[in-house]
Design a protein around this motif. Structure first.
Motif, PDB file in Angstrom:
ATOM      1  N   TYR A  12     -11.465  -9.133  -0.046  1.00  0.00           N
ATOM      2  CA  TYR A  12     -12.388  -8.298   0.712  1.00  0.00           C
ATOM      3  C   TYR A  12     -13.702  -9.044   0.895  1.00  0.00           C
ATOM      4  O   TYR A  12     -13.986 -10.023   0.204  1.00  0.00           O
ATOM      5  CB  TYR A  12     -12.653  -6.962   0.003  1.00  0.00           C
ATOM      6  CG  TYR A  12     -13.379  -7.120  -1.305  1.00  0.00           C
ATOM      7  CD1 TYR A  12     -14.768  -7.081  -1.352  1.00  0.00           C
ATOM      8  CD2 TYR A  12     -12.690  -7.314  -2.491  1.00  0.00           C
ATOM      9  CE1 TYR A  12     -15.445  -7.237  -2.566  1.00  0.00           C
ATOM     10  CE2 TYR A  12     -13.351  -7.470  -3.688  1.00  0.00           C
ATOM     11  CZ  TYR A  12     -14.732  -7.429  -3.723  1.00  0.00           C
ATOM     12  OH  TYR A  12     -15.392  -7.584  -4.906  1.00  0.00           O
TER      13      TYR A  12
ATOM     14  N   GLU B 145      -8.370   1.823  -1.643  1.00  0.00           N
ATOM     15  CA  GLU B 145      -8.193   2.072  -0.209  1.00  0.00           C
ATOM     16  C   GLU B 145      -6.921   1.426   0.316  1.00  0.00           C
ATOM     17  O   GLU B 145      -6.217   2.006   1.131  1.00  0.00           O
ATOM     18  CB  GLU B 145      -9.413   1.598   0.593  1.00  0.00           C
ATOM     19  CG  GLU B 145     -10.667   2.406   0.328  1.00  0.00           C
ATOM     20  CD  GLU B 145     -10.517   3.888   0.596  1.00  0.00           C
ATOM     21  OE1 GLU B 145      -9.763   4.295   1.505  1.00  0.00           O
ATOM     22  OE2 GLU B 145     -11.168   4.679  -0.115  1.00  0.00           O
ATOM     23  N   TRP B 146      -6.585   0.212  -0.132  1.00  0.00           N
ATOM     24  CA  TRP B 146      -5.360  -0.450   0.337  1.00  0.00           C
ATOM     25  C   TRP B 146      -4.119   0.299  -0.153  1.00  0.00           C
ATOM     26  O   TRP B 146      -3.219   0.609   0.613  1.00  0.00           O
ATOM     27  CB  TRP B 146      -5.316  -1.907  -0.110  1.00  0.00           C
ATOM     28  CG  TRP B 146      -4.113  -2.593   0.461  1.00  0.00           C
ATOM     29  CD1 TRP B 146      -2.921  -2.821  -0.159  1.00  0.00           C
ATOM     30  CD2 TRP B 146      -3.964  -3.082   1.791  1.00  0.00           C
ATOM     31  NE1 TRP B 146      -2.046  -3.432   0.709  1.00  0.00           N
ATOM     32  CE2 TRP B 146      -2.662  -3.605   1.908  1.00  0.00           C
ATOM     33  CE3 TRP B 146      -4.807  -3.131   2.897  1.00  0.00           C
ATOM     34  CZ2 TRP B 146      -2.185  -4.165   3.092  1.00  0.00           C
ATOM     35  CZ3 TRP B 146      -4.328  -3.696   4.064  1.00  0.00           C
ATOM     36  CH2 TRP B 146      -3.036  -4.207   4.150  1.00  0.00           C
TER      37      TRP B 146
ATOM     38  N   TRP C 240      -3.782   3.607   1.613  1.00  0.00           N
ATOM     39  CA  TRP C 240      -3.331   3.442   2.988  1.00  0.00           C
ATOM     40  C   TRP C 240      -1.820   3.221   3.029  1.00  0.00           C
ATOM     41  O   TRP C 240      -1.113   3.854   3.814  1.00  0.00           O
ATOM     42  CB  TRP C 240      -4.056   2.272   3.671  1.00  0.00           C
ATOM     43  CG  TRP C 240      -3.555   2.033   5.057  1.00  0.00           C
ATOM     44  CD1 TRP C 240      -3.862   2.733   6.179  1.00  0.00           C
ATOM     45  CD2 TRP C 240      -2.609   1.030   5.465  1.00  0.00           C
ATOM     46  NE1 TRP C 240      -3.179   2.236   7.268  1.00  0.00           N
ATOM     47  CE2 TRP C 240      -2.394   1.183   6.856  1.00  0.00           C
ATOM     48  CE3 TRP C 240      -1.924   0.019   4.806  1.00  0.00           C
ATOM     49  CZ2 TRP C 240      -1.536   0.364   7.580  1.00  0.00           C
ATOM     50  CZ3 TRP C 240      -1.075  -0.793   5.526  1.00  0.00           C
ATOM     51  CH2 TRP C 240      -0.883  -0.620   6.900  1.00  0.00           C
TER      52      TRP C 240
ATOM     53  N   TYR D 249      -6.886   7.395  10.660  1.00  0.00           N
ATOM     54  CA  TYR D 249      -7.994   6.991   9.795  1.00  0.00           C
ATOM     55  C   TYR D 249      -8.198   8.039   8.719  1.00  0.00           C
ATOM     56  O   TYR D 249      -7.662   9.137   8.797  1.00  0.00           O
ATOM     57  CB  TYR D 249      -9.280   6.754  10.592  1.00  0.00           C
ATOM     58  CG  TYR D 249      -9.821   7.964  11.331  1.00  0.00           C
ATOM     59  CD1 TYR D 249     -10.787   8.781  10.752  1.00  0.00           C
ATOM     60  CD2 TYR D 249      -9.390   8.266  12.616  1.00  0.00           C
ATOM     61  CE1 TYR D 249     -11.295   9.878  11.436  1.00  0.00           C
ATOM     62  CE2 TYR D 249      -9.893   9.356  13.305  1.00  0.00           C
ATOM     63  CZ  TYR D 249     -10.851  10.160  12.705  1.00  0.00           C
ATOM     64  OH  TYR D 249     -11.348  11.235  13.386  1.00  0.00           O
TER      65      TYR D 249
ATOM     66  N   ARG E 248     -12.093   4.964   6.539  1.00  0.00           N
ATOM     67  CA  ARG E 248     -11.223   3.793   6.431  1.00  0.00           C
ATOM     68  C   ARG E 248     -10.304   3.738   7.631  1.00  0.00           C
ATOM     69  O   ARG E 248      -9.666   4.727   7.979  1.00  0.00           O
ATOM     70  CB  ARG E 248     -10.366   3.865   5.168  1.00  0.00           C
ATOM     71  CG  ARG E 248      -9.463   2.639   5.032  1.00  0.00           C
ATOM     72  CD  ARG E 248      -8.345   2.817   4.018  1.00  0.00           C
ATOM     73  NE  ARG E 248      -7.400   3.831   4.469  1.00  0.00           N
ATOM     74  CZ  ARG E 248      -7.023   4.877   3.744  1.00  0.00           C
ATOM     75  NH1 ARG E 248      -7.485   5.073   2.545  1.00  0.00           N
ATOM     76  NH2 ARG E 248      -6.159   5.749   4.228  1.00  0.00           N
TER      77      ARG E 248
ATOM     78  N   ALA F 293      -7.261   1.121   8.997  1.00  0.00           N
ATOM     79  CA  ALA F 293      -6.477  -0.031   8.552  1.00  0.00           C
ATOM     80  C   ALA F 293      -5.281  -0.260   9.462  1.00  0.00           C
ATOM     81  O   ALA F 293      -4.800   0.663  10.127  1.00  0.00           O
ATOM     82  CB  ALA F 293      -6.001   0.166   7.111  1.00  0.00           C
TER      83      ALA F 293
ATOM     84  N   PHE G 242     -13.586  -0.483   5.741  1.00  0.00           N
ATOM     85  CA  PHE G 242     -14.164   0.800   5.399  1.00  0.00           C
ATOM     86  C   PHE G 242     -15.659   0.720   5.614  1.00  0.00           C
ATOM     87  O   PHE G 242     -16.295  -0.293   5.392  1.00  0.00           O
ATOM     88  CB  PHE G 242     -13.746   1.340   4.020  1.00  0.00           C
ATOM     89  CG  PHE G 242     -14.231   0.604   2.810  1.00  0.00           C
ATOM     90  CD1 PHE G 242     -15.504   0.800   2.320  1.00  0.00           C
ATOM     91  CD2 PHE G 242     -13.377  -0.246   2.129  1.00  0.00           C
ATOM     92  CE1 PHE G 242     -15.933   0.145   1.184  1.00  0.00           C
ATOM     93  CE2 PHE G 242     -13.792  -0.895   0.991  1.00  0.00           C
ATOM     94  CZ  PHE G 242     -15.081  -0.704   0.520  1.00  0.00           C
TER      95      PHE G 242
END
Length: 125
Positions: free
Chosen positions: A36, A58-59, A62, A79, A91, A93, A100
């Motif tokens: 990141y 977050e990854w 997702w 999102y 976020r 992706a 984000f």
């Protein structure tokens, strides 16, 4: 200079976020599965956030969301907005990575515009 994105794409991500939300923009972070990079942090904020933990969550979230809702009547996941005491996190992706963005208060319309604009940048890379 960024290491994960071409400088032009990194600038485009920040400019897109800034244009969509103006002075409400707090930070912009690009992330991939393995790394990141914080692309922007508003000057009045501290550099003390644990971005590694944020990005990991977050990854994974997702990926989980993509799997959990695949084929649902709701359609494709676009999102995610997270609401916190002192701001918001949105976020966006795609398979290769995501962004984000943290903000002060916004309307749902502002979030929709931001997400759509960021999706265009991510899809175009």
């Amino acid at each position: 200079m960024t290491t994960l994105l071409d400088d032009g794409v990194a600038d485009q991500v920040v400019t897109t976020a800034r244009t969509a939300v103006g002075d409400s923009l707090r930070s912009v972070t690009y992330f991939s599965r393995d790394d990141y990079e914080q692309l922007y942090l508003r000057g009045d904020l501290e550099r003390d956030a644990d971005l590694g933990t944020f990005v990991g969550h977050e990854w994974r979230e997702w990926e989980t969301t993509q799997s959990a809702y695949a084929g649902s009547e709701l359609g494709a996941h676009e999102y995610t907005i997270r609401v916190f005491e002192n701001g918001f996190l949105i976020r966006v992706a795609v398979d290769r990575g995501g962004v984000f963005v943290t903000t002060d208060g916004l309307t749902l319309k502002d979030f929709e515009e931001l997400a759509g604009a960021l999706r265009e940048v991510l899809d175009g890379r």
